[in-house]
Design a protein around this motif. Structure first.
Motif, PDB file in Angstrom:
ATOM      1  N   LEU A 285      -4.010  -9.445  -7.287  1.00 12.58           N
ATOM      2  CA  LEU A 285      -3.364 -10.076  -8.025  1.00 12.58           C
ATOM      3  C   LEU A 285      -3.472 -11.683  -7.425  1.00 12.58           C
ATOM      4  O   LEU A 285      -3.600 -11.630  -6.244  1.00 12.58           O
ATOM      5  N   GLN A 286      -3.632 -12.796  -8.361  1.00 16.81           N
ATOM      6  CA  GLN A 286      -4.121 -13.986  -7.948  1.00 16.81           C
ATOM      7  C   GLN A 286      -2.937 -14.750  -7.123  1.00 16.81           C
ATOM      8  O   GLN A 286      -1.895 -14.778  -7.971  1.00 16.81           O
ATOM      9  N   GLY A 287      -2.917 -15.353  -6.312  1.00 15.80           N
ATOM     10  CA  GLY A 287      -1.992 -16.365  -5.802  1.00 15.80           C
ATOM     11  C   GLY A 287      -0.925 -15.567  -5.089  1.00 15.80           C
ATOM     12  O   GLY A 287       0.190 -16.250  -5.114  1.00 15.80           O
ATOM     13  N   VAL A 288      -0.922 -14.356  -4.933  1.00 17.41           N
ATOM     14  CA  VAL A 288       0.115 -13.463  -4.307  1.00 17.41           C
ATOM     15  C   VAL A 288       0.039 -13.118  -3.047  1.00 17.41           C
ATOM     16  O   VAL A 288      -0.898 -12.623  -2.772  1.00 17.41           O
ATOM     17  N   ASN A 289       0.854 -13.889  -2.165  1.00 17.25           N
ATOM     18  CA  ASN A 289       0.747 -13.285  -0.669  1.00 17.25           C
ATOM     19  C   ASN A 289       1.278 -11.902  -0.482  1.00 17.25           C
ATOM     20  O   ASN A 289       2.156 -11.487  -1.149  1.00 17.25           O
ATOM     21  N   ILE A 290       0.782 -11.073   0.410  1.00 20.66           N
ATOM     22  CA  ILE A 290       1.075  -9.908   0.765  1.00 20.66           C
ATOM     23  C   ILE A 290       2.480  -9.847   1.293  1.00 20.66           C
ATOM     24  O   ILE A 290       3.204  -8.717   0.891  1.00 20.66           O
ATOM     25  N   SER A 291       3.021 -10.947   1.693  1.00 17.56           N
ATOM     26  CA  SER A 291       4.387 -10.749   2.113  1.00 17.56           C
ATOM     27  C   SER A 291       5.387 -11.107   0.950  1.00 17.56           C
ATOM     28  O   SER A 291       6.625 -10.816   1.042  1.00 17.56           O
ATOM     29  N   GLN A 292       4.778 -11.240  -0.101  1.00 15.01           N
ATOM     30  CA  GLN A 292       5.728 -11.623  -1.670  1.00 15.01           C
ATOM     31  C   GLN A 292       5.687 -10.601  -2.426  1.00 15.01           C
ATOM     32  O   GLN A 292       6.709 -10.524  -3.316  1.00 15.01           O
ATOM     33  N   ILE A 293       5.376  -9.507  -1.977  1.00 14.80           N
ATOM     34  CA  ILE A 293       5.332  -8.185  -2.822  1.00 14.80           C
ATOM     35  C   ILE A 293       5.592  -6.904  -1.992  1.00 14.80           C
ATOM     36  O   ILE A 293       5.146  -6.911  -0.803  1.00 14.80           O
ATOM     37  N   ASN A 294       6.464  -5.630  -2.429  1.00 11.91           N
ATOM     38  CA  ASN A 294       6.704  -4.887  -1.753  1.00 11.91           C
ATOM     39  C   ASN A 294       6.585  -3.393  -2.299  1.00 11.91           C
ATOM     40  O   ASN A 294       6.701  -3.598  -3.636  1.00 11.91           O
ATOM     41  N   LYS A 295       6.452  -2.247  -1.656  1.00 11.29           N
ATOM     42  CA  LYS A 295       6.196  -0.990  -2.424  1.00 11.29           C
ATOM     43  C   LYS A 295       8.002  -0.944  -3.002  1.00 11.29           C
ATOM     44  O   LYS A 295       8.831  -1.388  -2.521  1.00 11.29           O
ATOM     45  N   GLY A 296       7.745  -0.375  -4.297  1.00 13.67           N
ATOM     46  CA  GLY A 296       8.962  -0.452  -5.171  1.00 13.67           C
ATOM     47  C   GLY A 296       9.008  -1.262  -6.034  1.00 13.67           C
ATOM     48  O   GLY A 296       9.931  -1.335  -6.922  1.00 13.67           O
ATOM     49  N   ASP A 297       8.547  -2.558  -6.029  1.00 10.67           N
ATOM     50  CA  ASP A 297       8.750  -3.854  -6.828  1.00 10.67           C
ATOM     51  C   ASP A 297       8.077  -3.107  -8.243  1.00 10.67           C
ATOM     52  O   ASP A 297       7.241  -2.693  -8.335  1.00 10.67           O
ATOM     53  N   LEU A 298       8.625  -4.022  -9.401  1.00  9.83           N
ATOM     54  CA  LEU A 298       8.109  -3.912 -10.619  1.00  9.83           C
ATOM     55  C   LEU A 298       7.286  -5.101 -11.102  1.00  9.83           C
ATOM     56  O   LEU A 298       7.800  -5.946 -11.038  1.00  9.83           O
ATOM     57  N   ILE A 299       6.213  -4.649 -11.678  1.00  5.62           N
ATOM     58  CA  ILE A 299       5.468  -5.529 -12.208  1.00  5.62           C
ATOM     59  C   ILE A 299       5.283  -5.374 -13.721  1.00  5.62           C
ATOM     60  O   ILE A 299       5.248  -4.010 -14.137  1.00  5.62           O
ATOM     61  N   THR A 300       5.645  -6.387 -14.841  1.00 12.08           N
ATOM     62  CA  THR A 300       5.707  -6.231 -16.038  1.00 12.08           C
ATOM     63  C   THR A 300       5.254  -7.394 -16.661  1.00 12.08           C
ATOM     64  O   THR A 300       4.707  -8.280 -16.152  1.00 12.08           O
ATOM     65  N   LYS A 301       5.574  -7.793 -17.965  1.00 10.30           N
ATOM     66  CA  LYS A 301       5.139  -8.944 -18.453  1.00 10.30           C
ATOM     67  C   LYS A 301       6.472  -9.883 -18.800  1.00 10.30           C
ATOM     68  O   LYS A 301       7.676  -9.375 -18.622  1.00 10.30           O
ATOM     69  N   LYS A 302       6.219 -11.190 -18.534  1.00 14.35           N
ATOM     70  CA  LYS A 302       7.273 -12.008 -18.367  1.00 14.35           C
ATOM     71  C   LYS A 302       8.125 -11.852 -19.786  1.00 14.35           C
ATOM     72  O   LYS A 302       7.799 -11.938 -20.818  1.00 14.35           O
ATOM     73  N   GLY A 303       9.705 -12.132 -19.372  1.00 13.61           N
ATOM     74  CA  GLY A 303      10.457 -12.262 -20.430  1.00 13.61           C
ATOM     75  C   GLY A 303      10.897 -10.914 -21.083  1.00 13.61           C
ATOM     76  O   GLY A 303      12.037 -11.020 -22.029  1.00 13.61           O
TER      77      GLY A 303
END
Length: 510
Positions: A243-261
């Motif tokens: 992922l571009q421009g994402v620090n490892i501290s900004q995302i965690n196990k269990g987070d959901l990645i999807t399309k905006k909106g």
């Protein structure tokens, strides 16, 4: 290439990891602690391929205290490979794993009897009969049953051929891409990488995606599918996304990645649930909620009950926003006990009266979306957005419009994707009448009225203007509306004024 995800299930030390190693040579227990203790602690991922077929394995822990990791993997399974020792048979964690996959709605299973070298052929047949009899208590479709020993290469080869004979992924394409993060790491010089199972729709290289939990849009700058760089990752692919421009501290196990909106988050969701035998769900009690790869402590509020229920409706209240869609499976546990499985019925919380909510949940439980729309319109008299139907009902916009067409006394704005109850049109007409009553010489368009009624679409306002014109309250003058009692030609008068000013003031008109 076709992709299938097969998850292991079974009691600790029944040979799940050893079986995967025999099938594809992958050493799943990679940490020192795992190797020393001889058990799988976290999920491990591997695959094997044959021609255009690829089978990905998610090997999960069997230990009772690590069932939470098993659940995280189970949400991505297409098929379950139930691994049972021919020597020991069904054990406590075998049963719990079976109950969990049943609660998650995973129906297609493969039964593998391991360690067949430790029993006689007669004992092996008896174990098969016992296992099949036990599984008969559940609504599973058993693809096949196979007996193996990791020391018998021919039995492993036979199992391989059986695995490659099963159908492709059973997951249906949905309206948008979803990806639950089950691991996060940051290789030196690479940036943040997340792994998970692709759900809903495929994702592409350089595509923009959205991390729901921190509301951050990012871009996929690299995709790896089974350790190979790829231009896309399809449904049921195990994928690693850089992922571009994402620090490892900004995302965690269990987070959901999807399309905006596509998905909004709420600190509450409504579910239907059914408990395991001998278990009950208690009102106003805290439980661990498992959804995708996420685990979170939540409070359960039973519907129409202040004690406990074996099945019914409940509201889940969390300390953070939950990002879910209609029909998604959830599990509730208390400590190390699995209590019940649930289905998300209402992922978008609306202010509603209790009887409205009851009617809504009953309609959603039966997938009666037309009745569900009717209840929601009672709570959304100023319009219900069809655009939310992808999350609210797991329907595409075109499917949602077709359901709306079955309703009576509604106005459907197909362009802005909003449904309005016709009773609301009276409010719009009264609002417009009040303007022209206060100012007889008012001259308004549908867009100028929309600036004052921000919740009403231009098309809905236009339908109200059309009715007022038919009732001879207004008349249309080009694209503007004037009081029907006013006979002056406003358009002509304005034209004369403008032309005279241009004549008097030449090239610098005020």
């Amino acid at each position: 290439m076709s992709n299938i995800i097969i998850g292991t299930a079974g009691h600790i030390d029944h040979g799940k990891t050893a079986l995967i190693r025999a099938l594809n040579g992958f050493e799943g227990d990679s940490t020192n602690e795992e190797k020393e203790r001889g058990i799988t602690i976290d999920l491990s991922f591997s695959n094997m391929s044959k021609g255009q077929q690829n089978i990905a394995f998610i090997d999960v822990p069997g230990h009772e205290k690590l069932v939470k990791n098993m659940i995280a993997g189970a949400f991505g399974f297409d098929y379950v490979m139930l691994v049972i020792s021919a020597f020991e048979g069904i054990k406590p964690q075998t049963i719990e794993h079976i109950e969990i996959i049943n609660l998650l709605g995973l129906k297609e299973i493969i039964v593998v009897l391991t360690k067949k070298d430790l029993v006689t052929p007669e004992e092996l047949e008896l174990k098969k009969e016992e296992i099949l009899e036990f599984l008969g208590n559940f609504d599973f479709e058993i693809k096949f049953i196979s007996e193996v020993s990791i020391y018998d290469e021919s039995s492993i080869d036979r199992l391989k051929n059986q695995l490659f004979s099963i159908n492709n992924s059973t997951k249906e394409e949905e309206n948008f891409f979803r990806f639950y993060v089950d691991r996060v790491f940051s290789p030196k010089g690479i940036g943040t990488v997340v792994t998970g199972t692709v759900l809903g729709k495929k994702c592409d290289l350089d595509e923009k995606v959205f991390i729901c939990q921190n509301q951050k849009e990012t871009k996929i700058k690299n995709i790896q599918v089974h350790n190979q760089n790829a231009l896309e990752a399809n449904i049921s692919s195990r994928a690693a996304l850089n992922l571009q421009g994402v620090n490892i501290s900004q995302i965690n196990k269990g987070d959901l990645i999807t399309k905006k909106g596509h998905i909004r988050g709420f600190d509450g969701i409504d579910i239907s649930f059914k408990c395991l035998k001998t278990k009950k769900l208690n009102h106003n009690q805290t439980y661990s909620l498992f959804i995708g790869a996420k685990k979170i402590e939540v409070k359960i509020l039973l519907f129409d009950c202040i004690t406990n229920l074996e099945e019914g409706f409940a509201t889940i209240k969390a300390s953070e926003n939950l990002y879910t869609i209609f029909g998604e499976k959830v599990l509730l546990r208390s400590g190390n006990d699995t209590i019940c499985g649930g289905i998300v019925l209402n992922p978008i919380i609306d202010p509603m009266k209790k009887n409205q909510k009851r009617n809504l949940l009953e309609a959603l439980d039966k997938k009666d979306f037309t009745s569900a729309y009717k209840e929601l319109l009672e709570a959304h008299k100023k319009g219900l957005g069809i655009i939310s139907s992808t999350q609210r009902f797991a329907l595409s916009h075109s499917e949602a419009i077709e359901f709306a067409k079955k309703m009576q006394d509604v106005f459907i704005d197909k362009k802005d994707l909003v449904i309005y109850p016709l009773s609301t049109k009276k409010f719009v007409k009264d609002f417009i009448k009040e303007i022209y009553t206060k100012n007889t010489y008012a001259l308004l368009s549908n867009t100028s009225i929309a600036l004052r009624l921000k919740w009403a679409s231009v098309a809905f306002i236009q339908s109200a203007l059309d009715e007022l014109e038919a009732e001879n309250f207004l008349t249309k003058d080009v694209s503007l509306y004037k009081n029907a009692n006013i006979k002056e030609d406003f358009a002509k008068d304005l034209e004369i004024i403008v032309l005279q000013r241009l004549k008097d003031e030449d090239i610098t008109p005020t």
